[in-house]
Design an enzyme around this catalytic site. Structure first.
Site, PDB file in Angstrom:
ATOM      1  N   GLU A 153       0.782  -1.234   0.000  1.00  0.00           N
ATOM      2  CA  GLU A 153       0.000   0.000   0.000  1.00  0.00           C
ATOM      3  C   GLU A 153       0.814   1.284   0.000  1.00  0.00           C
ATOM      4  O   GLU A 153       0.643   2.147   0.864  1.00  0.00           O
ATOM      5  CB  GLU A 153      -0.985   0.004   1.188  1.00  0.00           C
ATOM      6  CG  GLU A 153      -2.035  -1.081   1.096  1.00  0.00           C
ATOM      7  CD  GLU A 153      -3.203  -0.887   2.070  1.00  0.00           C
ATOM      8  OE1 GLU A 153      -3.108  -0.029   2.960  1.00  0.00           O
ATOM      9  OE2 GLU A 153      -4.209  -1.591   1.917  1.00  0.00           O
ATOM     10  N   GLU A 173      -5.859  -8.528   0.428  1.00  0.00           N
ATOM     11  CA  GLU A 173      -6.501  -8.172   1.706  1.00  0.00           C
ATOM     12  C   GLU A 173      -7.970  -7.858   1.478  1.00  0.00           C
ATOM     13  O   GLU A 173      -8.329  -7.190   0.513  1.00  0.00           O
ATOM     14  CB  GLU A 173      -5.870  -6.923   2.345  1.00  0.00           C
ATOM     15  CG  GLU A 173      -4.519  -7.132   2.979  1.00  0.00           C
ATOM     16  CD  GLU A 173      -3.991  -5.872   3.686  1.00  0.00           C
ATOM     17  OE1 GLU A 173      -4.802  -5.002   4.072  1.00  0.00           O
ATOM     18  OE2 GLU A 173      -2.770  -5.775   3.836  1.00  0.00           O
TER      19      GLU A 173
HETATM   20  O1  LIG Z   1      -7.018  -1.478   7.777  1.00  0.00           O
HETATM   21  C1  LIG Z   1      -6.664  -2.640   7.926  1.00  0.00           C
HETATM   22  O2  LIG Z   1      -7.171  -3.406   8.753  1.00  0.00           O
HETATM   23  C2  LIG Z   1      -5.508  -3.171   7.067  1.00  0.00           C
HETATM   24  O3  LIG Z   1      -5.616  -2.658   5.770  1.00  0.00           O
HETATM   25  C3  LIG Z   1      -4.566  -2.037   5.131  1.00  0.00           C
HETATM   26  O4  LIG Z   1      -4.620  -0.671   5.456  1.00  0.00           O
HETATM   27  C4  LIG Z   1      -5.720   0.089   5.185  1.00  0.00           C
HETATM   28  C5  LIG Z   1      -5.952   1.155   6.029  1.00  0.00           C
HETATM   29  C6  LIG Z   1      -7.014   2.010   5.792  1.00  0.00           C
HETATM   30  C7  LIG Z   1      -7.842   1.802   4.708  1.00  0.00           C
HETATM   31  N1  LIG Z   1      -8.900   2.676   4.474  1.00  0.00           N
HETATM   32  O5  LIG Z   1      -9.136   3.598   5.293  1.00  0.00           O
HETATM   33  O6  LIG Z   1      -9.619   2.536   3.454  1.00  0.00           O
HETATM   34  C8  LIG Z   1      -7.611   0.718   3.868  1.00  0.00           C
HETATM   35  C9  LIG Z   1      -6.552  -0.116   4.117  1.00  0.00           C
HETATM   36  C10 LIG Z   1      -3.169  -2.460   5.501  1.00  0.00           C
HETATM   37  O7  LIG Z   1      -2.449  -3.105   4.464  1.00  0.00           O
HETATM   38  C11 LIG Z   1      -3.111  -3.303   6.746  1.00  0.00           C
HETATM   39  O8  LIG Z   1      -1.833  -3.209   7.323  1.00  0.00           O
HETATM   40  C12 LIG Z   1      -4.181  -2.865   7.704  1.00  0.00           C
HETATM   41  O9  LIG Z   1      -4.080  -3.485   8.952  1.00  0.00           O
END
Ligand SMILES: O=C(O)[C@H]1O[C@@H](Oc2ccc([N+](=O)[O-])cc2)[C@H](O)[C@@H](O)[C@@H]1O
Length: 563
Positions: free
Chosen positions: A383, A476
């Site tokens: 990411e 993911e």
């Molecule tokens: O958020 C999660 O649980 C996981 O998703 C991914 O990070 C994001 C964070 C925010 C958003 N968003 O706000 O859309 C989307 C993805 C990461 O690869 C992972 O390390 C993390 O733990």
């Protein structure tokens, strides 16, 4: 660089145990491996620098050997001193580094000192959020202000080993089985060995399974090929390993070799010529009290659970894991997507100096893990800000760096970009062999609306395929569920909601013949920085942090027994 090994001609000393940590001029006990953040409450949010010390006692005859210090991983910046002389430094976590201290170990007592700092840096590793003001919301107001979603643990997190060998020694080994022909059960194993100058003129024996070759060492690099009829090909159903033994007169090394081929086309990924669908997880290497310290029972337990749930793979999100994870994966037949320690990369990383560091990190990961049959793919980042124009040349360079070292495995970058929204257009994804994306429909977007989220996901994935014409791997997706919370109709944060979202997403994606895998985020709950979205842990685990199943675990176990 070869992992230290203990055998008839090599001696290994392990420094695992209680070291001393100097904090503001005061000495305290500290466990190595481990993270300081969890061993002392007052150090929970400290970045250091802190000074680690231990004493090494060496018998006289060993002090004359070739001596190498092997740090499996230190998070993050460190300087190493032996008997008050600076002998080395290192500036990336999660990857090993070695220091040649030949002639510097005294008979008797030696002091090993390591000064460690774990500072979050904008544009650095580990990455800090560019704006971490106290009034910003969501992740951008996180404390500590890590630009990633797991706790930024510091310290000597993996074993520190001291290896004594003869000066005539084996330096590295490369194994390549990619020219094998699985349909004919024909195994071709190319072996390349690097030796030290002192080995010149010695006899070398290379033995693979029952076949032995003898030769005289006349070059620092020796290459041999073994051809095996009726070879047993390594695969999840039969993870057969052939021992490869290299013998010099005064050194030896044994490595397990799995014979297998990896290939891919516009739609599919193949293992030994047969399509393979990746079922599994992204995960973390962390645990209460231990932080990110190496902990063997957790590895054994996690592999046991991966088998129990009928998974066949995991990604080492978001950094290379301890080498034992890969040894176990080789042995148990679990496929691994090996990820570089590149999480939270932003526009502040896109400059020549940082690109050089990132290239070096990718090279070091591949150098460490190249011989593991379980490693099926290299991931150069998770990411990044890959919709920024400067991302293009940065990631193209990382792709090429990985390819120069290894043409036998696909190289990927995991993107959260390239969704239907034009502003998310990924400028670098096109360079990679497989399109890897993280998608949170029904969680961050379409909150509480699983069905609408699925429709949007389908549109997104179809557009992605139309744009790229490459296999797609959903690396993911998932939902937080707080263990013990139940709700009908399913509500966000209930076990029912997580189970429904995960099952329906997998069933939808299974219908597309260009999807090569679905990895649930995450294997288990894990600790994060403090922010309003995270009640201490990220609760997207299919298992709790102490590895007990949530409802979704039972659902996955049944689903994955069928696909
Ligand atoms: O958020 C999660 O649980 C996981 O998703 C991914 O990070 C994001 C964070 C925010 C958003 N968003 O706000 O859309 C989307 C993805 C990461 O690869 C992972 O390390 C993390 O733990």
């Amino acid at each position: 660089m070869l992992k230290p090994e203990s055998n008839a001609k090599r001696l290994l000393m392990n420094t695992t145990g209680i070291w001393s940590l100097e904090v503001n001029g005061e000495e305290r006990p500290i466990a190595v491996p481990g993270s300081w953040n969890e061993q002392y409450q007052d150090l929970c949010y400290e970045e250091g620098p802190f000074t680690y010390r231990t004493i090494l006692y060496i018998p006289e005859e060993l002090s004359k050997k070739h001596v190498r210090l092997y740090f499996s991983a230190v998070n993050t910046d460190c300087e190493v001193y032996l008997n008050e002389e600076k002998v080395g430094e290192n500036h990336i976590g999660y990857l090993p580094f070695e220091i040649d201290v030949t002639g510097k170990m005294k008979p008797g007592k030696n002091e090993l000192k390591v000064v460690v700092k774990n500072e979050l840096k904008v544009g650095g590793f580990p990455s800090k959020v560019p704006d971490s003001g106290t009034h910003t919301v969501g992740f951008f107001g996180s404390f500590p202000p890590a630009n990633f979603d797991f706790f930024p643990y510091g310290g000597i997190i993996r074993p520190v080993l001291v290896e004594f060998t003869d000066h005539s020694r084996i330096l590295d080994i490369w194994v390549d089985t990619s020219k094998s022909e699985p349909e004919k059960k024909l195994g071709r194993v190319r072996v390349k060995v690097e030796v030290s100058e002192e080995a010149m003129g010695e006899e070398m024996k290379i033995k693979l399974g029952e076949v032995e070759k003898k030769l005289k060492v006349t070059d620092r690099f020796i290459e041999e090929e073994f051809v095996l009829d009726d070879a047993r090909f390594w695969c999840p159903e039969d993870p057969h390993l052939y021992p490869l033994r290299i013998d010099l007169e005064r050194d030896e090394y044994t490595l397990d070799v799995g014979i297998r081929t990896i290939s891919w086309d516009e739609k599919r990924l193949y293992l030994n010529g047969k399509p393979i669908f990746l079922k599994g997880f992204g995960k973390h290497e962390e645990f209460p009290v231990l932080g990110q310290g190496t902990f063997y029972p957790m590895m054994v337990k996690d592999f046991n659970l991966l088998k129990w749930i009928n998974a066949n793979s995991f990604r080492t999100s978001h950094y290379p894991y301890s080498e034992e994870w890969l040894d176990l994966a080789d042995r148990l037949g679990i496929l691994v997507i090996d990820e570089a320690p590149h999480v939270g990369i932003t526009r502040y990383h896109y400059n020549p100096e940082t690109q050089k560091i990132a290239e070096d990190n990718v090279q070091r990961m591949i150098a460490r893990d190249k011989n593991h049959p379980s490693v099926i793919m290299w991931s150069v980042a998770n990411e990044p800000e890959s919709n920024h124009p400067d991302a293009e040349s940065f990631f193209k360079a990382l792709y090429e760096t990985a390819k120069e070292m290894d043409r036998t495995r696909p190289v990927v970058m995991v993107s959260m970009m390239d969704a239907p929204d034009e502003r998310t257009r990924d400028v670098a994804l096109k360079y990679f062999d497989i399109v890897c994306v993280n998608r949170y429909y029904g969680w961050y977007i379409y909150q509480g609306r699983i069905e609408e989220g699925l429709q949007a996901l389908e549109k997104d994935i179809e557009e992605l395929y139309a744009r790229h014409r490459k296999p797609i791997f959903v690396t993911e997706f998932g939902a937080d569920a707080i263990a013990g919370i139940h709700y009908d109709p399913p509500q966000m944060f209930s076990e029912e909601y997580q189970a429904e979202l995960v099952e329906k997403t997998i069933r939808l994606l299974l219908k597309k013949d260009y999807i090569i895998g679905t990895h649930v985020w995450a294997f288990a709950d894990f600790k994060t920085p403090q922010n309003v979205r995270r009640p201490i842990l990220n609760h997207k685990g299919v298992f709790t942090r102490d590895r007990q199943p949530k409802l979704v675990a039972h659902v996955l176990r049944r689903l994955w027994s069928e696909v």
